[in-house]
Design a protein around this motif. Structure first.
Motif, mmCIF file in Angstrom:
data_model
loop_
_atom_site.group_PDB
_atom_site.id
_atom_site.type_symbol
_atom_site.label_atom_id
_atom_site.label_comp_id
_atom_site.label_asym_id
_atom_site.label_seq_id
_atom_site.Cartn_x
_atom_site.Cartn_y
_atom_site.Cartn_z
ATOM 1 N N TYR A 19 0.827 -1.209 0.000
ATOM 2 C CA TYR A 19 0.000 0.000 0.000
ATOM 3 C C TYR A 19 0.861 1.257 0.000
ATOM 4 O O TYR A 19 0.374 2.342 -0.247
ATOM 5 N N ARG A 20 2.162 1.089 0.280
ATOM 6 C CA ARG A 20 3.044 2.257 0.221
ATOM 7 C C ARG A 20 3.819 2.233 -1.091
ATOM 8 O O ARG A 20 4.224 1.162 -1.559
ATOM 9 N N TYR A 21 4.047 3.420 -1.627
ATOM 10 C CA TYR A 21 4.631 3.497 -2.954
ATOM 11 C C TYR A 21 6.096 3.104 -2.974
ATOM 12 O O TYR A 21 6.597 2.629 -3.984
ATOM 13 N N ASP A 22 6.808 3.311 -1.849
ATOM 14 C CA ASP A 22 8.211 2.879 -1.830
ATOM 15 C C ASP A 22 8.296 1.354 -1.851
ATOM 16 O O ASP A 22 9.158 0.782 -2.517
ATOM 17 N N LEU A 40 7.620 0.213 -5.377
ATOM 18 C CA LEU A 40 8.811 0.376 -6.202
ATOM 19 C C LEU A 40 9.829 -0.714 -5.914
ATOM 20 O O LEU A 40 10.476 -1.236 -6.829
ATOM 21 N N PHE A 91 8.717 -3.792 -7.542
ATOM 22 C CA PHE A 91 8.935 -3.649 -8.988
ATOM 23 C C PHE A 91 10.390 -3.960 -9.324
ATOM 24 O O PHE A 91 10.684 -4.734 -10.245
ATOM 25 N N HIS A 134 4.908 -4.617 -12.291
ATOM 26 C CA HIS A 134 4.510 -3.211 -12.245
ATOM 27 C C HIS A 134 3.536 -2.993 -11.080
ATOM 28 O O HIS A 134 2.677 -3.839 -10.819
ATOM 29 N N PRO A 135 3.663 -1.854 -10.395
ATOM 30 C CA PRO A 135 2.773 -1.551 -9.266
ATOM 31 C C PRO A 135 1.293 -1.782 -9.550
ATOM 32 O O PRO A 135 0.561 -2.253 -8.674
ATOM 33 N N ASN A 136 0.840 -1.498 -10.776
ATOM 34 C CA ASN A 136 -0.578 -1.709 -11.088
ATOM 35 C C ASN A 136 -0.978 -3.186 -11.051
ATOM 36 O O ASN A 136 -2.164 -3.497 -10.969
#
Lengths: 465, 465
Positions: free
Chosen positions: B130-133, B136, B139, B145-147
């Motif tokens: 749920y966190r973008y780091d 990444l 990934f 890919h995050p999606n």
């Protein structure tokens, strides 16, 4: 939020400075904490987006097409289910209008804007991203991996933004003064509550609550600690003890996102010991010295070094240092006691514009950052200009791990009296910090009410409150 | 932090449930606010990482190789410059030892671990990030890919974690009780301070300060508002007015990261009007009704629907609703007044495990989520079990935008008295919320001290404080 004209004219100036291409300023989004929708991290807009677009809402991107002379606010409107949960908000169109932006577009159009610019091989200017969702957005839009984005950021845009944001407008100074007045409340709350028996956590929490009550939030994680020798010591569950010093480094971010940043150090029981007062007075002298010398044209690096020499002189007087002052400071021996810089730029960010790259914000062709331990933490070296706001924050620390480390290496043993220093390992640390506005021919502290810091004033305040 | 044995046995149980492959549990990192190093967002560890590894520090990843039977704590040690700024911390080796993990490795080795597993085509289990780091990081490690990561997350791991975390151990219940006692201080602080003339912001800030003083932080963004009809109304700069109701929905996260979540609604001037008391008493009856019916084996969905019917009956008595109760609730007409669910799981996350997917946490093969407006916000439907903690939080709201929207569409006009409803547009909203532990044969509210909520008790508390 300032007038529509403020934002219109800032963007016009930015267009002039950057000259050509497309500028994309990414606003921030909500920050998830422990699951996607739990944003108990309070929303914080990006400072440069705020500076040019003034809008304090998540999910927005500002696009300035310099070649075409158009400006677009990119963002999605909300629906009735959102209104039930979060209340009504202005439409993207209304928001754009309020800051003088002629066009709006939904978020999905950002990919089209980027694709067109890439096809036409026009420069796309963006600032170095610091949030991972923005990094991902740039990756998806422009195909640049997050690891390469700092280098791919636009130097023209960085330099233009730094040039504009470095010099604070009168209305910005008024906002910083407002933040300082909240900071005054935060610090005096801490001083009033500090007594043996409370936990650091309790006092630190009350400081935060004061910031939340009067402003947007704290400008950085509140430091309230009996271990002042730890630069970024967060409040622990330790109980305050008579005989120790408490160090409070905290600041407010006001409702328009301007910051304050002050530090005070005071005895837990309200009365300095002789030894505490001795060290405290050296820090106080260094802090006050800056007031006499900071003015337009002076290199902040020189002020920092002069403070290091003054501190060395005075530490020699009490026997903690020895040898030639010039040589000691040139060698970096003073960094045992002052391992950080004298101060940093402050504005909408407490370390103003740090995310744009310290080398562009605090340094220039004339003055480059140092690599020496201690001085390498000086975030700002360049010549002062009228309208700059910098912090003045000397300190003296006794860091057991650093003492042991240097001593075991025999580092700077001609300048440091390690035998005496051993007896200070239980001392902690002292810092005094205020925010300095560079004026026409000198400088002044910001904040209409001064948080007490002369030792007699501190003792009097703590006796009476 | 619990005993070493707790974490050892939880991981052993997890290995049994997941059966094979490699489990990677990503700890959280610091969250940048307005530049990379400004983490005034307080650090919050990932709850599942905490549950299995118990370590409350940034920059850690837990790896469990089920096939090999090994466990590794991945993380980097810090150096002397970090110690100067942040103080000494335990080594990664010491941390691993403290929770019974045999091996440690530096962060760069995580890529090697992943590459080997990918080469061997062994399943790599991770939870939906749920966190973008973290997105990444996944990934870069796995090339997803995050999606696509939500779909690529391991269903076996999700189901195992949900199974274990849903039932609270006695030591976890003690932690929730502790959070509730901080919540009591937060709510009574708000009730004591609430008076005409203060801003919502001021009271909300003091509530936050109380959480920060006694615990880790708030468990979600504090709601303190005179517009209770906005579900997630954050404190505004509006001044409290006599005659209005103030709604406070807030909770603490205690030092071991367990949550509380309560809501109280009370008159700004300390005395309910007749109309306010009428609506309040309906909410109170719904709230108390749950105590009588919630027990192991009962579907939470059924409790929700029973509350909707009770509320409809009582709204019919005062004339705001009409027609057949069963039909009205089946059609969803009650959602005009109660557009959200009766309650959600609570634990280390205030919406416990929401990040793992509501469908796995709150629903199962037997009971699926609804798509009807209002009931679609019920986060939990499945049968209660001993050791579950759920919130009990009915409310009645008068949402002008929703009233206008439904009225203009002629929605549910056989069940809603729109003419009368028009006169309630200035009312606001009422919610009463407590945290329910499901016991052997029933349930009980958590928190040793009850925050006053019976109308007479509320008025008495506000008169005397």
């Amino acid at each position: 939020m300032f007038s529509k004209e403020t934002y219109v004219s800032r963007r016009a100036e930015l267009r002039k400075l950057v000259k050509s291409g497309i500028v994309i300023l990414f606003g921030n989004n909500d920050s998830p904490v422990n699951y996607p929708s739990n944003s108990y991290y309070p929303f914080r807009q990006d400072s440069s987006f705020l500076y040019y677009f003034g809008l304090n809402r998540d999910g927005l991107v500002g696009v300035i097409d310099i070649d075409e002379g158009t400006e677009t606010l990119v963002g999605n409107d909300i629906d009735i289910e959102d209104i039930v949960w979060f209340g009504s908000v202005n439409s993207v169109k209304d928001m754009a209008e309020s800051v003088g932006v002629a066009n709006t577009a939904p978020m999905k159009s950002l990919q089209i804007i980027c694709n067109n610019a890439l096809k036409q091989k026009r420069p796309i200017h963006f600032l170095p991203p610091y949030r991972y969702d923005t990094k991902l957005q740039i990756f998806d839009l422009l195909g640049i991996h997050p690891n390469q984005q700092k280098e791919a950021a636009s130097l023209e845009l960085i330099k233009a933004v730094v040039k504009m944001r470095s010099t604070k407008e009168p209305q910005e100074i008024a906002e910083i003064e407002d933040a300082c007045s909240i900071g005054y409340k935060m610090h005096t709350t801490a001083m009033r509550l500090t007594k043996p028996g409370f936990t650091e956590k309790f006092i630190g929490g009350q400081v935060d609550g004061t910031a939340h009550s009067y402003g947007a939030m704290v400008s950085f994680a509140t430091i309230f600690t009996q271990h002042g020798e730890i630069m970024h010591g967060t409040p622990s569950w330790d109980v305050l003890e008579s005989g120790r010093l408490a160090l409070c480094d905290s600041g407010a971010e006001n409702r328009n996102n301007y910051c304050s940043d002050n530090t005070r150090t005071y005895p837990v029981n309200g009365k300095f010991t002789q030894r505490q007062r001795e060290i405290y007075s050296i820090v106080e002298a260094c802090h006050d010295y800056v007031l006499d010398v900071a003015k337009p044209g002076v290199k902040w690096y020189d002020v920092h070094m002069a403070v290091c020499r003054l501190m060395t002189d005075k530490l020699k007087e009490i026997g903690l240092m020895k040898g030639d002052t010039e040589e000691a400071v040139r060698a970096g021996a003073h960094a045992m006691f002052l391992p950080h810089g004298l101060g940093h730029m402050m504005g909408m960010d407490v370390h103003d514009m740090e995310g744009l790259g310290q080398n562009y914000v605090g340094f220039d062709d004339e003055i480059q950052p140092s690599t020496q331990f201690g001085t390498n933490c000086l975030r700002m070296g360049r010549r002062l200009e009228k309208g700059f706001v910098v912090t003045d924050e000397p300190g003296i620390y006794f860091i057991p791990a650093l003492i042991d480390d240097w001593k075991s290496q025999g580092l700077h043993k001609d300048f440091i009296n390690y035998e005496m220093l051993e007896t200070y390992k239980d001392f902690g640390g002292i810092r005094i910090e205020d925010d300095l506005l560079i004026t026409d021919d000198g400088c002044r502290f910001l904040g209409t009410e001064r948080i007490p810091y002369h030792p007699d004033d501190v003792e009097e305040f703590m006796r009476n409150n």
